[in-house]
Design a protein around this motif. Structure first.
Motif, PDB file in Angstrom:
ATOM      1  N   HIS A   7       0.914  -1.164  -0.009  1.00  0.00           N
ATOM      2  CA  HIS A   7      -0.228  -0.120   0.181  1.00  0.00           C
ATOM      3  C   HIS A   7       0.806   1.421  -0.007  1.00  0.00           C
ATOM      4  N   LYS A   8       1.873   1.240   0.843  1.00  0.00           N
ATOM      5  CA  LYS A   8       2.892   2.449   0.848  1.00  0.00           C
ATOM      6  C   LYS A   8       3.569   2.625  -0.356  1.00  0.00           C
ATOM      7  N   LEU A   9       3.948   1.533  -1.117  1.00  0.00           N
ATOM      8  CA  LEU A   9       4.661   1.716  -2.395  1.00  0.00           C
ATOM      9  C   LEU A   9       3.829   2.183  -3.301  1.00  0.00           C
ATOM     10  N   ASN A  10       2.585   1.733  -3.591  1.00  0.00           N
ATOM     11  CA  ASN A  10       1.438   2.434  -4.516  1.00  0.00           C
ATOM     12  C   ASN A  10       1.247   3.661  -4.163  1.00  0.00           C
ATOM     13  N   TYR A  11       1.214   3.898  -2.896  1.00  0.00           N
ATOM     14  CA  TYR A  11       0.687   5.326  -2.664  1.00  0.00           C
ATOM     15  C   TYR A  11       2.193   6.441  -2.848  1.00  0.00           C
ATOM     16  N   ALA A  12       3.278   6.037  -2.391  1.00  0.00           N
ATOM     17  CA  ALA A  12       4.363   6.982  -2.602  1.00  0.00           C
ATOM     18  C   ALA A  12       4.960   6.849  -3.859  1.00  0.00           C
ATOM     19  N   PHE A  13       4.773   6.031  -4.733  1.00  0.00           N
ATOM     20  CA  PHE A  13       5.386   5.856  -6.151  1.00  0.00           C
ATOM     21  C   PHE A  13       4.271   5.333  -7.116  1.00  0.00           C
ATOM     22  N   PRO A  14       3.286   6.323  -7.258  1.00  0.00           N
ATOM     23  CA  PRO A  14       2.068   5.668  -8.291  1.00  0.00           C
ATOM     24  C   PRO A  14       2.547   5.529  -9.772  1.00  0.00           C
TER      25      PRO A  14
END
Length: 673
Positions: A7-14
């Motif tokens: 979730h963090k990855l998709n949020y931080a690096f869309p």
């Protein structure tokens, strides 16, 4: 944890992340590098929407099915190009200059077609086409009868990201703590961090340093199936892997006839796979390589060339580390022509491949990670920066590190900090952890140099000093384990240690265990003491003991006891011949029931007439004794002239006793004044 990190990855690096199991599942049907697949997945599947991913995967599979050239279907694709007149393919393109025709011509690896004329503009824009080739999306047309080839290149597009926003990366990094970011890095190159212990994670991260640090030289030797070359072959479009070992100075550095810079000028990393097979056709290749690895430049003809490419050497160790440590050194898999202390001294790090477990299906991640092309462009951009000065803010290095050691440690720390904290948000403890790792991987090189080059590389006891507390911390490497060879505390009577030259040509530590038992004056030998080369030493010692025991003590009666002798070669250096004097001292110690002084090493030898001989390779012998844990040294007076060859700081580590004859040696060894 997985869900939270995803979730963090998709949020931080869309749009910059992809599910790595998609890469794995598609790769099984298409033998293309990971960065080629993820370039396509990044176009169609960089989302966490399951429906969009499903549609995107379908499109990627269709593109690969229609456009990726499988070597066994090359003729079918050539036919399509002819019949349709124009067709788009994905293939690896290598370009060469045809000097006679004064044109550039391309060779398509999978299609098996060569001689295709290439517009010089493409060559000037993408120089890597000339050095090892790159994967591209190509639009090919067909013109029957056209020369030099009926296949005509209409459009060429390298499979690479055009640019990267570093500020976006820095801001995205702040959403993760250090442990999470390490996991992100590992997942981005396709590995599952939960399958590896903390120590192995650091080694896997260290493999990335050459990609992010200019002119970084490293090696990794270890067991097979641990993914040593995976990163450089599959994951990064900015690295070139030389397999098989055969290469030339012209290919690697500079082609004088064509006036073209070689691989080191065009790639970020030049990696050599299977180091045992490296074979340069040019006699001066190693010297040029040493020059380049030292300064980042080299002279070729009248030309001085500079390059920023890092050099990586990976290979297999067929024996166990323990056996190599005892019989040779941990750089022995390199070919004989490269076993050169000056060459290895230019390595900044030695990653211990034996500490990384073999890869299994569970070693590869099914979670989200950055698209490797995004990762590669970030690494390339960070090569313009350095974090080497971060050490000085908190620590200084110990006095055993020379200039090359310091440079190596600073570059490793800089690379680790750029990987883990690209935004510069590291703490003192973060710097300390990176510094300790850097000292270990450089010390591993230095320990092998000491074995290869002798006393020139004696200073291996690396340390760092905390600027706040002024406390000095020493850093060791696990496989050395030297200090346990000679334990602290009193030993049993008849037990002694000596450092001698073994028949393998190296100095080694020997333990003598002698026990007196009721008998009629025999010497019974077991273990290595049975070796025929030790017969003379044992005979000399026992003969002198029987003839001179009364000079030691009137209580010794050689004929009333049997003496059981066991000899151990603690470092696998082979049988030693010069052990008569230590054996004589052990006989006296056992006969008297009195122990030799704690942590003492006995040096020197004697003849049957009691003449003392000097110590061979005195300085190296002392270094071996110190590394083995010796605190006291018993030295023949005849070797006093050799003290000048010993570094003062090494000599000062010992309590030294000199002896003039064998009887004097016994008294000094037993601590009798």
């Amino acid at each position: 944890m997985n869900h939270d990190l995803n979730h963090k990855l998709n949020y931080a690096f869309p749009g910059k992340v992809v599910r790595k199991d998609l890469t794995q599942s598609i790769k099984e049907g298409a033998n293309v590098p990971v960065y080629v697949l993820e370039y396509l997945l990044g176009m169609y599947c960089a989302t966490n929407d399951d429906l969009a991913i499903q549609e995107g995967v379908g499109r990627v599979k269709k593109i690969l099915s229609d456009n990726y050239v499988r070597p066994d279907e090359a003729e079918k694709v050539k036919s399509k190009i002819r019949e349709l007149g124009r067709y788009t393919i994905i293939d690896r393109v290598t370009v060469k200059l045809n000097e006679k025709a004064d044109i550039y011509q391309a060779e398509l690896m999978s299609l098996g077609v060569s001689g295709i004329q290439v517009d010089p503009d493409y060559v000037l824009k993408y120089e890597k086409l000339l050095a090892g080739g790159i994967w591209c999306i190509l639009r090919i047309t067909y013109e029957a009868g056209s020369l030099p080839s009926p296949f005509v290149l209409e459009e060429l597009k390298p499979i690479q990201m055009p640019a990267i926003d570093m500020q976006e990366l820095f801001e995205g990094r702040r959403f993760f703590n250090r442990e999470e970011w390490m996991d992100v890095l590992l997942r981005s190159v396709g590995l599952e961090p939960t399958a590896f212990e903390e120590n192995a994670k650091w080694h896997l991260i260290a493999r990335m340093i050459p990609l992010i640090e200019n002119n970084y030289n490293s090696c990794e030797l270890g067991p097979r199936s641990t993914g040593k070359s995976h990163l450089y072959k599959e994951v990064s479009p900015n690295a070139v892997l030389i397999s098989g070992g055969q290469t030339t100075v012209a290919n690697l550095f500079y082609n004088l006839s064509q006036r073209q810079v070689g691989l080191v000028g065009l790639w970020d990393v030049v990696a050599f796979d299977e180091v045992a097979g490296i074979n340069f056709k040019d006699k001066d290749a190693i010297q040029i390589m040493k020059d380049y690895m030292n300064s980042g430049s080299f002279a070729r003809g009248k030309v001085e060339i500079t390059g920023s490419a890092s050099m990586v050497f990976v290979g297999n160790i067929d024996q166990s580390v323990e056996v190599l440590q005892k019989t040779s050194h941990l750089l022995s898999p390199f070919p004989t022509s490269m076993i050169d202390a000056a060459f290895f001294d230019r390595f900044h790090a030695y990653i211990p491949g034996w500490e990384i477990p073999k890869f299994y299906p569970q070693s590869f991640t099914k979670q989200y990670g950055m698209i490797v092309d995004y990762l590669a462009e970030w690494f390339r951009e960070m090569r313009k920066r350095t974090f080497a000065d971060s050490i000085e803010k908190h620590f200084r290095l110990g006095n055993n590190l020379n200039q090359r050691d310091t440079t190596a440690v600073r570059k490793t720390v800089s690379g680790l900090l750029k990987l883990l904290f690209p935004d510069g948000s590291h703490t003192k403890e973060d710097v300390r952890d990176c510094l300790v790792y850097a000292l270990k991987v450089r010390r591993r090189i230095k320990e092998q140099l000491k074995k290869i080059g002798g006393m020139e590389f004696y200073a291996v006891h690396f340390s760092y000093i905390d600027q706040e507390t002024l406390e000095e911390h020493f850093v060791s490497v696990p496989e050395m384990g030297g200090t346990s060879l000679i334990p602290d505390g009193p030993s049993a009577p008849g037990h002694a240690f000596s450092v001698q030259l073994g028949d393998g040509g190296l100095q080694g530590v020997y333990r003598i265990e002698l026990q007196a038992a009721q008998g009629n004056g025999k010497l019974v030998r077991t273990g290595l003491a049975n070796h025929t080369s030790l017969s003379d030493a044992a005979r000399v010692a026992f003969t002198y003991f029987k003839a001179n025991s009364n000079r030691i003590s009137g209580t010794i009666f050689p004929e009333g006891s049997d003496y059981l002798l066991h000899l151990s070669d603690l470092q696998g250096t082979g049988a030693a011949r010069a052990l008569a004097l230590p054996l004589f001292i052990s006989l006296c110690s056992a006969a008297l029931g009195r122990s030799i002084q704690s942590q003492m090493v006995i040096l020197g030898d004697m003849t049957v007439g009691g003449t003392i001989t000097r110590v061979e390779n005195f300085a190296t012998t002392l270094q071996v004794a110190f590394d083995a844990g010796a605190k006291r040294i018993l030295i023949p007076m005849s070797s006093a002239v050799d003290i000048a060859s010993v570094p003062p700081e090494l000599f000062a580590k010992f309590q030294v006793s000199f002896y003039s004859d064998p009887v004097d040696a016994v008294f000094k060894a037993l601590g009798v004044q």
